[in-house]
Enzyme design. Structure first.
Site, mmCIF file in Angstrom:
data_model
loop_
_atom_site.group_PDB
_atom_site.id
_atom_site.type_symbol
_atom_site.label_atom_id
_atom_site.label_comp_id
_atom_site.label_asym_id
_atom_site.label_seq_id
_atom_site.Cartn_x
_atom_site.Cartn_y
_atom_site.Cartn_z
ATOM 1 N N CYS A 1 -4.891 48.579 10.958
ATOM 2 C CA CYS A 1 -5.552 48.479 9.805
ATOM 3 C C CYS A 1 -6.954 47.616 10.126
ATOM 4 O O CYS A 1 -7.275 47.588 11.385
ATOM 5 C CB CYS A 1 -4.991 47.025 9.285
ATOM 6 S SG CYS A 1 -3.204 47.174 8.740
ATOM 7 N N ARG B 1 -9.464 54.178 12.551
ATOM 8 C CA ARG B 1 -8.275 53.450 12.823
ATOM 9 C C ARG B 1 -6.950 53.758 12.461
ATOM 10 O O ARG B 1 -6.046 53.270 12.900
ATOM 11 C CB ARG B 1 -8.542 52.020 12.649
ATOM 12 C CG ARG B 1 -9.639 51.223 13.477
ATOM 13 C CD ARG B 1 -10.085 50.089 12.904
ATOM 14 N NE ARG B 1 -8.958 48.987 13.134
ATOM 15 C CZ ARG B 1 -9.013 48.391 14.291
ATOM 16 N NH1 ARG B 1 -9.961 48.303 15.323
ATOM 17 N NH2 ARG B 1 -8.157 47.234 14.391
ATOM 18 N N TRP C 1 -2.844 50.144 7.276
ATOM 19 C CA TRP C 1 -1.810 51.133 8.136
ATOM 20 C C TRP C 1 -0.538 50.515 7.944
ATOM 21 O O TRP C 1 -0.109 49.590 8.524
ATOM 22 C CB TRP C 1 -2.533 51.356 9.360
ATOM 23 C CG TRP C 1 -1.861 52.554 10.272
ATOM 24 C CD1 TRP C 1 -2.301 53.599 10.296
ATOM 25 C CD2 TRP C 1 -0.710 52.324 11.167
ATOM 26 N NE1 TRP C 1 -1.784 54.404 11.021
ATOM 27 C CE2 TRP C 1 -0.641 53.700 11.781
ATOM 28 C CE3 TRP C 1 0.065 51.489 11.808
ATOM 29 C CZ2 TRP C 1 -0.065 54.150 12.849
ATOM 30 C CZ3 TRP C 1 0.860 51.963 12.716
ATOM 31 C CH2 TRP C 1 1.091 53.250 13.107
ATOM 32 N N ASN D 1 -4.867 41.891 9.512
ATOM 33 C CA ASN D 1 -4.228 43.015 10.514
ATOM 34 C C ASN D 1 -3.415 42.502 11.451
ATOM 35 O O ASN D 1 -3.695 41.406 12.056
ATOM 36 C CB ASN D 1 -5.680 43.415 11.276
ATOM 37 C CG ASN D 1 -5.373 44.444 12.619
ATOM 38 O OD1 ASN D 1 -4.245 44.897 12.506
ATOM 39 N ND2 ASN D 1 -6.419 44.647 13.375
ATOM 40 N N GLY D 2 -2.274 42.935 11.717
ATOM 41 C CA GLY D 2 -1.280 42.459 12.803
ATOM 42 C C GLY D 2 0.329 42.632 11.978
ATOM 43 O O GLY D 2 0.400 43.122 11.274
ATOM 44 N N GLU E 1 -2.219 64.710 30.262
ATOM 45 C CA GLU E 1 -3.290 64.380 29.429
ATOM 46 C C GLU E 1 -3.677 65.668 28.689
ATOM 47 O O GLU E 1 -3.602 65.407 27.344
ATOM 48 C CB GLU E 1 -4.646 64.115 30.312
ATOM 49 C CG GLU E 1 -5.864 63.663 29.307
ATOM 50 C CD GLU E 1 -5.537 62.711 28.367
ATOM 51 O OE1 GLU E 1 -4.498 61.956 28.393
ATOM 52 O OE2 GLU E 1 -6.478 62.657 27.504
ATOM 53 N N LYS F 1 -3.142 65.706 24.474
ATOM 54 C CA LYS F 1 -4.396 65.966 23.642
ATOM 55 C C LYS F 1 -3.869 67.014 22.709
ATOM 56 O O LYS F 1 -4.233 66.898 21.536
ATOM 57 C CB LYS F 1 -5.756 66.711 24.484
ATOM 58 C CG LYS F 1 -6.343 65.900 25.231
ATOM 59 C CD LYS F 1 -7.493 64.872 24.466
ATOM 60 C CE LYS F 1 -6.670 63.437 23.806
ATOM 61 N NZ LYS F 1 -6.753 62.358 24.840
ATOM 62 N N GLU G 1 -1.095 65.926 20.067
ATOM 63 C CA GLU G 1 -1.604 64.607 18.983
ATOM 64 C C GLU G 1 -2.629 65.134 17.998
ATOM 65 O O GLU G 1 -2.632 64.663 17.099
ATOM 66 C CB GLU G 1 -2.295 63.531 19.744
ATOM 67 C CG GLU G 1 -3.500 63.677 20.447
ATOM 68 C CD GLU G 1 -4.160 62.398 21.027
ATOM 69 O OE1 GLU G 1 -3.831 61.321 20.604
ATOM 70 O OE2 GLU G 1 -4.897 62.396 22.147
ATOM 71 N N HIS H 1 14.424 72.631 37.720
ATOM 72 C CA HIS H 1 15.685 71.390 37.338
ATOM 73 C C HIS H 1 15.999 71.181 35.972
ATOM 74 O O HIS H 1 16.483 70.197 35.631
ATOM 75 C CB HIS H 1 15.168 70.222 38.095
ATOM 76 C CG HIS H 1 14.904 70.323 39.515
ATOM 77 N ND1 HIS H 1 15.912 70.690 40.473
ATOM 78 C CD2 HIS H 1 13.852 70.647 40.372
ATOM 79 C CE1 HIS H 1 15.378 70.625 41.563
ATOM 80 N NE2 HIS H 1 14.104 70.792 41.649
ATOM 81 N N LYS I 1 -6.451 54.234 16.247
ATOM 82 C CA LYS I 1 -7.070 54.345 17.553
ATOM 83 C C LYS I 1 -7.049 53.404 18.415
ATOM 84 O O LYS I 1 -6.550 53.468 19.700
ATOM 85 C CB LYS I 1 -8.639 54.194 16.932
ATOM 86 C CG LYS I 1 -9.391 54.196 18.322
ATOM 87 C CD LYS I 1 -9.694 55.382 19.067
ATOM 88 C CE LYS I 1 -10.444 55.428 20.135
ATOM 89 N NZ LYS I 1 -10.212 56.747 20.883
HETATM 90 C C1 F6R Z 1 -4.797 59.415 23.243
HETATM 91 C C2 F6R Z 1 -5.210 58.115 22.885
HETATM 92 C C3 F6R Z 1 -4.356 57.114 23.495
HETATM 93 C C4 F6R Z 1 -4.751 55.967 23.981
HETATM 94 C C5 F6R Z 1 -3.780 54.822 24.152
HETATM 95 C C6 F6R Z 1 -4.288 53.718 24.906
HETATM 96 O O1 F6R Z 1 -5.640 60.539 22.975
HETATM 97 O O2 F6R Z 1 -6.474 57.777 22.958
HETATM 98 O O3 F6R Z 1 -2.973 57.587 24.002
HETATM 99 O O4 F6R Z 1 -5.060 56.221 25.404
HETATM 100 O O5 F6R Z 1 -3.371 54.203 22.855
HETATM 101 O O6 F6R Z 1 -5.404 52.897 24.442
HETATM 102 P P1 F6R Z 1 -6.401 52.044 24.765
HETATM 103 O O7 F6R Z 1 -7.185 52.622 25.972
HETATM 104 O O8 F6R Z 1 -7.314 51.543 23.817
HETATM 105 O O9 F6R Z 1 -5.724 50.822 25.517
#
Ligand code: F6R
Length: 612
Positions: free
Chosen positions: A2, A27, A76, A102-103, A485, A489, A492, A508, A607
C-alpha cells in the site's frame, strides 16, 4: 504494498494527494481512496476499486474536492478482496476518526471481536477498520486526546503499520504512527506532508523527517511534533533528500525500467566514487575498521529476491579473494531457522528499499544474538539503514520500476568493493592484484554503456521468446548466480515460467524437461568452466532445445552451439556478473513489452515487500 500520502497546508489537498499517490503506483495496488477535510466539519471520502485514474475522473483530478487537509491511499489487498468497501480511508461510523494504513495487524480478529462486544459495527473485511475503531474507542473512553488514543491502540496492536489519522475535533491536523512500515514526513513553508516513500513528495519538498518505530507525529501546516509511545515530545533532525525530482520521473523513456537500465553506468560510477579516492577504497563512511575485518571468520549474506541473487554472486567473489567463508541465506528462511550464529561472523543484509519485512527481521535476529551487522541499502534513512550497525549506501537513486535493475547493479559493485577491502585489510591480496582489481571495477560503467549501445540485437531476439511457455537459465559459479537473476527478471515481468539451474545439475533431473523448442539461456563467462557449460549446452541442444548464450567478446566458438550469442566486453572474471546481467535485463524488458504487459508494474507484485 500500500501507498500513503497526507497533506495539510493552505492549498487544495486532493490534487496533491492524487499526484503523490500516482508517484507510489509502482508499489502495486488494486484500489485507491482519499479523505479531505474542508474546514471545521465536513470531510469527504472518495474511494474506488481499480486504478487511480478512476478516482481522478470521479473528482475532476481532485479539483472537485474542497479542503486543504487530507489523506490518501493506494491499497494492495491483504485482508479482504479488492473493493470500494475495503478500500481506504476507513472511518468510525460517526466520522470521528478517519485513517489510512499500510501494514498488517496480526491480532485484528481478536480486537474486532472485543470492539463488537462494545457495540462497534464493521462494514469491511479489513484490519484497518479495526485500527480506526480501536483509536475511536480509546479517544472517547479517555482524555479525547489524539496522541494518547493512538498510543493506547498501538500498545494493543500486534503487527506492522504506518497509520495516518484525522480526528473530527482537530481540523487541519494529521496524526501519524509507525511500526515496521515505511513512512517519511516532509515539511515546506506552511505545508506538511506524509508519505510511504520519497517520490510522492519530492516535487514539493526535499526536507524530511524520519519517524521511528513506535513513534507518533502530529502534522500541522508547516509544523511537525514527534512523540514517543508515552506521549513525550521527541526532538528530530531534518534531513535533506539529495535525489532530484527528475530522477523520479521517466525523463523521456517509455518506461521506468528502461530508464533505470540506462542509468546503470552513472549509478555504478557514483557508488564506486562514494568509497574510492586516490586509487584506494576508504570505508570511513561505512564505519567498518580494518581490525574488525581481520577478526571476522564468516559472513552471512541475508536478503530476498534479486538482492539475494547479489549475495549468491558475492559469495563466489568474497570466497575467492579472501579466506572468509560465506553463507548466503534467504531472509524469510533465516529469520525462522533456529540457529546459533557464529560469534565471529558479520551479517550483511542487502536491500534496495531498506524496508523488506523479512530482511529487517533477519537483521534484528542477528543483532539479538550480538552479531555485528552491515546493511547494503539504497534508501537513506530506511529501517534497515537505521538499525544496521554499519551501512554501505548504494547510490542508485529512486528505483521506481518494480523489477530491480540499477539497484541490483549497485549492490553488486558495492559487494565487490567490500570483498576487495576485506582482502586488503586481512593482508590476503598483493598490492598489484588489488590495483588491478580496482581498475577492473572502475571499468564496469563504461563497459555497461557499451552493452547498452548494442541493444537492438537483443530486441530482435526477444521476439522469439514472446510465445514460449518455459525458459531455463544455466551456468556455473558466478554464471549460475547471474542465471538466477536473469530467470527472475524474465518470469516477473513477462510471466513466462522460467528456472535457473547450476549447469552441472541438469543431469540430476531438470534435463527431463527439455523438449523440442525449449528455450535455454546459457551464461558462459567463467574461465575454466566454459568447456563444461558448453557440453551442457550441447546436451540440451541435442534434445531439441533452442540455445542462447551470453558470453564475452572473443568466444565466437559458442556460435557452433547457440542459435543466438550475445557478447559482453571482457573483464576480470570475478566481476563478469556486472556485465552479463545487463543483456538479461534488456531481454526481459523487450519480451514483456512485446507481450503488451505493464512492465513497470507487473501483476501481483509490489516494489517493497513490507509484510511477510
Ligand atoms: C525483483 C525484485 C525483488 C527485490 C526483493 C528485495 O526484481 O526487485 O526480488 O529484489 O523484493 O527487495 P529489497 O531490495 O527492497 O529488500
Amino acid at each position: 504494498m500500500c501507498g500513503i500520502v497526507g497533506f495539510t497546508g493552505n492549498r487544495q489537498a486532493a490534487p496533491v494527494l492524487l499526484d503523490g499517490l500516482s508517484k507510489l503506483e509502482y508499489r502495486g495496488y488494486d484500489s485507491a481512496g482519499i479523505a479531505v477535510r474542508d474546514g471545521e466539519s465536513k470531510t469527504e471520502i472518495i474511494k474506488e476499486k481499480g486504478k487511480l485514474k478512476v478516482l481522478a475522473e470521479m473528482t475532476d483530478y481532485g479539483k472537485a474536492v474542497k479542503g486543504t487537509c487530507g489523506i490518501g491511499h493506494t491499497r494492495w489487498a491483504t485482508h479482504g478482496e479488492p473493493s470500494a468497501v475495503n478500500a481506504h480511508p476507513h472511518s468510525s461510523d460517526d466520522g470521528n476518526v478517519i485513517a489510512v494504513h499500510n501494514g498488517i495487524i496480526e491480532n485484528f480478529q481478536e480486537q474486532r471481536e472485543k470492539l463488537i462486544k462494545k457495540g462497534y459495527v464493521f462494514h469491511s473485511q479489513t484490519d484497518t477498520e479495526v485500527a480506526v475503531k480501536m483509536i475511536d474507542y480509546y479517544y472517547k473512553k479517555y482524555s479525547q486526546q489524539p496522541i494518547e488514543a493512538i498510543a493506547r491502540a498501538m500498545v494493543r496492536i500486534r503487527g506492522s503499520y504506518a497509520l495516518c489519522v484525522m480526528f473530527k475535533d482537530f481540523p487541519g491536523e494529521i496524526y501519524c504512527a509507525r511500526k515496521d512500515s515505511p513512512m517519511i514526513i516532509g515539511i515546506a513553508d506552511g505545508e506538511s506532508y506524509v508519505a510511504s516513500d520519497v517520490p510522492a513528495i519530492l516535487k514539493y519538498t526535499r526536507n524530511v523527517y524520519y519517524i521511528g518505530n513506535m513513534e507518533i507525529a502530529k502534522l500541522e501546516k508547516g509544523n511537525v511534533t514527534f512523540y514517543n509511545i508515552d506521549s513525550e515530545v521527541l526532538e528530530k533532525q531534518l534531513t535533506e533528500i539529495k535525489w532530484d525530482a527528475e530522477s523520479a520521473e521517466k525523463g523521456g523513456y517509455e518506461h521506468f525500467m528502461l530508464k533505470e537500465i540506462h542509468e546503470q553506468p552513472k549509478v555504478i560510477r557514483d557508488t564506486i566514487n562514494s568509497v574510492v579516492t586516490d586509487g584506494k577504497v576508504h570505508f570511513d563512511s561505512v564505519n567498518l575498521t580494518d581490525e574488525e575485518m581481520q577478526q571476522i571468520g564468516l559472513i552471512y549474506i541475508v536478503a530476498c529476491g534479486s538482492a539475494y541473487h547479489v549475495g549468491m554472486d558475492l559469495q563466489y567473489v568474497i570466497e575467492s579473494l579472501t579466506s572468509l567463508q560465506v553463507r548466503v541465506e534467504l531472509a524469510s528462511e533465516f529469520r525462522y531457522r533456529k540457529m546459533t550464529l557464529n560469534k565471529k561472523s558479520l551479517v550483511i543484509v542487502i536491500s534496495q528499499s531498506g524496508e523488506t519485512a523479512d530482511t529487517l527481521a533477519a537483521l534484528r535476529e542477528a543483532k539479538e544474538q550480538g552479531i555485528k551487522t552491515l546493511g547494503i541499502v539504497n534508501v537513506v534513512g530506511s529501517s534497515i539503514a537505521r538499525e544496521a550497525d554499519n551501512v554501505f549506501y548504494t547510490l542508485a537513486g529512486p528505483e521506481i520500476s518494480v523489477a530491480t535493475t540499477k539497484a541490483y547493479s549497485t549492490q553488486l559493485v558495492a559487494g565487490y568493493l567490500l570483498a576487495l577491502q576485506f582482502a586488503k585489510a586481512r593482508g590476503e591480496i598483493e598490492e598489484t592484484k588489488y590495483n588491478e582489481l580496482l581498475e577492473a571495477i572502475y571499468s564496469i560503467p563504461d563497459k555497461v554503456e557499451r552493452i547498452l549501445e548494442d541493444k537492438e540485437r537483443l530486441q530482435w531476439f526477444s521476439a522469439k521468446l514472446i510465445n514460449v511457455g518455459d525458459a531455463f537459465f544455466i551456468g556455473r559459479g558466478i554464471d549460475y548466480a547471474i542465471g538466477m537473476e536473469g530467470s527472475l527478471k524474465l518470469k516477473e515481468i513477462s510471466y513466462i515460467h522460467s528456472e535457473a539451474y547450476a549447469a552441472g545439475e541438469l543431469k540430476h533431473g531438470p534435463i527431463s524437461l527439455i523438449e523440442n523448442g525449449t528455450i535455454v539461456i546459457s551464461i558462459v563467462t567463467q574461465n575454466g568452466l566454459i568447456e563444461k557449460t558448453v557440453s551442457n549446452m550441447v546436451e540440451v541442444k541435442s534434445r531439441g532445445a533452442k540455445v542462447m548464450a551470453v558470453t564475452e567478446t572473443g568466444n565466437y566458438f559458442l556460435e557452433d552451439t547457440a542459435e543466438f550469442v550475445c557478447y559482453v566486453p571482457r573483464i576480470e572474471p570475478l566481476f563478469a556478473g556486472s556485465l552479463s546481467v545487463i543483456p538479461l535485463q534488456l531481454l526481459s524488458y523487450y519480451v514483456s513489452i512485446g507481450k503488451g504487459f505493464d512492465v513497470d508494474k507487473p501483476r501481483n507484485l509490489a516494489k517493497s515487500v513490507t509484510v511477510e
